[in-house]
Design a protein around this motif. Structure first.
Motif, mmCIF file in Angstrom:
data_model
loop_
_atom_site.group_PDB
_atom_site.id
_atom_site.type_symbol
_atom_site.label_atom_id
_atom_site.label_comp_id
_atom_site.label_asym_id
_atom_site.label_seq_id
_atom_site.Cartn_x
_atom_site.Cartn_y
_atom_site.Cartn_z
ATOM 1 N N ASN A 88 -41.081 -12.045 86.951
ATOM 2 C CA ASN A 88 -39.544 -11.887 86.614
ATOM 3 C C ASN A 88 -38.632 -12.435 87.485
ATOM 4 O O ASN A 88 -38.638 -11.729 89.058
ATOM 5 N N VAL A 92 -31.697 -10.701 85.370
ATOM 6 C CA VAL A 92 -31.725 -8.985 84.119
ATOM 7 C C VAL A 92 -32.910 -8.987 83.486
ATOM 8 O O VAL A 92 -34.318 -9.409 84.214
ATOM 9 N N MET A 93 -33.142 -7.324 82.973
ATOM 10 C CA MET A 93 -34.341 -6.645 83.080
ATOM 11 C C MET A 93 -34.778 -7.007 81.112
ATOM 12 O O MET A 93 -33.753 -7.498 80.489
ATOM 13 N N THR A 95 -36.602 -8.004 78.016
ATOM 14 C CA THR A 95 -35.926 -6.349 76.822
ATOM 15 C C THR A 95 -37.446 -6.339 76.677
ATOM 16 O O THR A 95 -38.463 -6.756 76.999
ATOM 17 N N VAL A 97 -40.064 -4.491 78.537
ATOM 18 C CA VAL A 97 -41.054 -4.201 79.115
ATOM 19 C C VAL A 97 -41.987 -3.903 79.086
ATOM 20 O O VAL A 97 -43.184 -4.686 79.880
ATOM 21 N N GLU A 105 -41.964 -7.812 90.164
ATOM 22 C CA GLU A 105 -40.072 -8.896 90.525
ATOM 23 C C GLU A 105 -40.359 -9.788 92.147
ATOM 24 O O GLU A 105 -41.243 -8.990 92.895
ATOM 25 N N PRO A 116 -29.147 -7.119 91.679
ATOM 26 C CA PRO A 116 -29.716 -7.575 90.198
ATOM 27 C C PRO A 116 -31.424 -6.453 90.379
ATOM 28 O O PRO A 116 -31.594 -5.853 90.150
ATOM 29 N N THR A 117 -31.975 -6.944 91.768
ATOM 30 C CA THR A 117 -33.792 -6.481 91.823
ATOM 31 C C THR A 117 -33.561 -5.127 92.182
ATOM 32 O O THR A 117 -33.980 -4.078 91.754
ATOM 33 N N ARG A 120 -32.368 -3.013 88.615
ATOM 34 C CA ARG A 120 -33.783 -3.078 87.818
ATOM 35 C C ARG A 120 -34.753 -2.328 88.451
ATOM 36 O O ARG A 120 -35.638 -1.235 87.970
ATOM 37 N N TYR A 121 -35.079 -2.086 89.884
ATOM 38 C CA TYR A 121 -35.773 -1.014 90.440
ATOM 39 C C TYR A 121 -35.185 0.481 89.606
ATOM 40 O O TYR A 121 -35.746 0.679 89.452
ATOM 41 N N ARG A 123 -33.593 1.092 87.677
ATOM 42 C CA ARG A 123 -33.212 0.969 85.961
ATOM 43 C C ARG A 123 -35.189 1.343 85.524
ATOM 44 O O ARG A 123 -35.086 2.837 84.661
ATOM 45 N N TYR A 124 -36.029 0.950 86.074
ATOM 46 C CA TYR A 124 -37.075 1.159 86.040
ATOM 47 C C TYR A 124 -37.620 2.754 86.068
ATOM 48 O O TYR A 124 -38.563 3.379 85.927
#
Length: 138
Positions: A88, A92-93, A95, A97, A105, A116-117, A120-121, A123-124
């Motif tokens: 990626n 954005v993340m 859909t 995944v 990433e 943004p990364t 995402r980090y 969020r994961y």
């Protein structure tokens, strides 16, 4: 699913693209099919060219349209063909995944990539995934 963040100490977009191509070459040599999510058409074009020219003695088979190719380049986070590895570069993340065995990433030191990364980090991790971080020298 395995999630890896490759953190380059560079602020160069070209370094990010070169690292991406090396990662895709490694995947190809290990018979791992991959999909690359590019942030835009210009980046997808650059990566397409780099994959053709990366090493004079090797060819990394890829396509932007043929979803049966071992490596597919896409700009649509909602329409990614299923592959073992998702790389990626998008903002954005993607859909769904969880459909992928691995997610990579690639981070460089500029705000439009870092912010943004980082989100995402987080969020994961909230989703329950273990996130591996690899800090790489320039």
């Amino acid at each position: 699913m395995r999630i890896d963040f490759y953190v380059l100490q560079s602020s160069s977009i070209q370094d990010r693209l070169q690292f991406t191509v090396r990662l895709l070459e490694k995947a190809w040599l290990q018979n791992c099919n991959a999909v690359l999510l590019a942030p835009d058409s210009a980046t997808a074009d650059s990566l397409d060219s780099l994959l053709w020219q990366f090493k004079p003695e090797s060819f990394i088979p890829h396509s932007r349209v043929d979803v049966s190719a071992p490596i597919v380049i896409s700009t649509d986070p909602g329409l990614l063909p299923l592959r073992e590895l998702l790389v990626n570069l998008g903002p954005v993340m993607p859909t769904e995944v969880e459909r992928f065995q691995r997610l990579a990433e690639i981070v460089i030191q500029i705000p439009e990539v870092l912010e943004p990364t980082r989100a995402r980090y987080s969020r994961y991790r909230e989703m329950g995934y273990t996130v591996n971080t690899h800090k790489l020298a320039s």
